[in-house]
Design an enzyme around this catalytic site. Structure first.
Site, PDB file in Angstrom:
ATOM      1  N   CYS A 184      -6.009  -2.584  -2.885  1.00  0.00           N
ATOM      2  CA  CYS A 184      -5.712  -1.160  -2.718  1.00  0.00           C
ATOM      3  C   CYS A 184      -7.019  -0.402  -2.905  1.00  0.00           C
ATOM      4  CB  CYS A 184      -4.633  -0.724  -3.705  1.00  0.00           C
ATOM      5  SG  CYS A 184      -5.069  -1.010  -5.429  1.00  0.00           S
ATOM      6  N   ARG A 209      -5.943   6.337   4.994  1.00  0.00           N
ATOM      7  CA  ARG A 209      -7.129   5.806   4.303  1.00  0.00           C
ATOM      8  C   ARG A 209      -7.553   4.482   4.935  1.00  0.00           C
ATOM      9  NH1 ARG A 209      -6.739   5.721  -2.062  1.00  0.00           N
ATOM     10  NH2 ARG A 209      -8.986   5.391  -1.803  1.00  0.00           N
TER      11      ARG A 209
END
Length: 288
Positions: A244, A186
């Site tokens: 995050c 990611r």
């Protein structure tokens, strides 16, 4: 204070509780909070009802540990302090109590409760290292059903831990160390299952949460954690921020840093979900 507690220590603490409430009923000064939650389910409350640590109270991450706002606020913005205080009182928390939080995902959702309570001035809170699996492995009992507790009277106020907005996160990326704790794919922009754009905040450093957790589901020993963070450019003097996807797992990085003997870093609550929803914010792809 060590932010972690072992299953054996929790079992011993629960067995020694003998305090009484002002109403005259027996009341524990130790609150155990079950923060089971997974992105996409199953519902944590259903799992709680099947079996939980005795005396535990269920905490709903989506409705009690997060607020709701615009997409540019992120998927899990901080709840208004009045809402968090009301929720904490419903869990039975009072000033002077202690709390232990746990989940079944190696602390990655329980750390959200740990961080929020610390940020709101409730310092005596620890995370069960290894979560529910560690409790069961140590021979701990589970009880089914719901838990009913007398309301507490805790007073909470934000401002005890450092936080970042988008501008401050960009500044830390340029002048310090901004850790992106999502999975490496990611970070690199190879996949993005949730947020509108793939990639990372320019200047951030990839630091996947999985690298801080051992095969037993517990945090790595403090020395190993310290070595890992040092390899990422983090030491006690560094200016450090963490983010995050939505601000939840970033709290686990803060937990890991304190467990390593490092200062708790500044946390970007909006995280990449907020950043990527703002078209004015640049997004980088690749390993750096």
């Amino acid at each position: 204070m060590n932010p972690l507690i072992t299953a054996a220590a929790l079992d011993a603490a629960l067995g020694s509780e003998t305090l009484w409430s002002r109403a005259g009923r027996r009341r524990s000064s130790l609150r155990v909070l079950d923060v089971r939650w997974k992105l996409g389910g199953p519902p944590g409350r259903d799992e709680f009802a099947k079996g939980h640590i005795p005396s535990a109270v269920y905490v709903d991450l989506d409705t009690e540990l997060a607020g709701h706002g615009l997409p540019t606020d992120g998927r899990h913005p901080l709840p208004p302090i009045a809402d968090l205080q009301a929720a904490a009182r419903s869990w039975g928390l009072s000033d002077g109590d202690a709390a232990v939080v746990y989940d079944d995902v190696s602390g990655t959702s329980a750390a959200r409760a740990w961080w929020l309570l610390r940020h709101a001035g409730f310092d005596n809170v620890r995370v069960l290292d290894g979560g529910l699996a560690a409790w069961v492995a140590a021979g701990g009992a589970l009880e089914p059903g719901e838990s009913v507790v007398a309301p507490g009277d805790v007073h909470l106020e934000y401002g005890q831990l450092p936080v970042l907005d988008a501008d401050a996160a960009a500044a830390v990326a340029a002048q310090g160390v901004l850790l992106d704790v999502r999975a490496g794919e990611r970070f690199r922009g190879e996949v993005e299952p949730v947020d509108p754009r793939a990639g990372h905040i320019p200047g951030a450093v990839s630091a996947p949460t999985a690298d801080t957790i051992g095969v037993d589901g517990r945090l790595l020993p403090p020395e190993a954690l310290a070595e890992r963070f040092a390899a990422l450019g983090v030491d006690a003097q560094a200016k450090v921020g963490v983010y995050c996807g939505s601000g939840v797992t970033a709290a686990h990085a803060a937990l890991a840093m304190e467990a390593a003997g490092l200062p708790i870093p500044a946390l970007y609550p909006g995280s990449f979900s907020a950043w990527s929803n703002d078209p004015a914010r640049p997004v980088a792809v690749g390993a750096v």
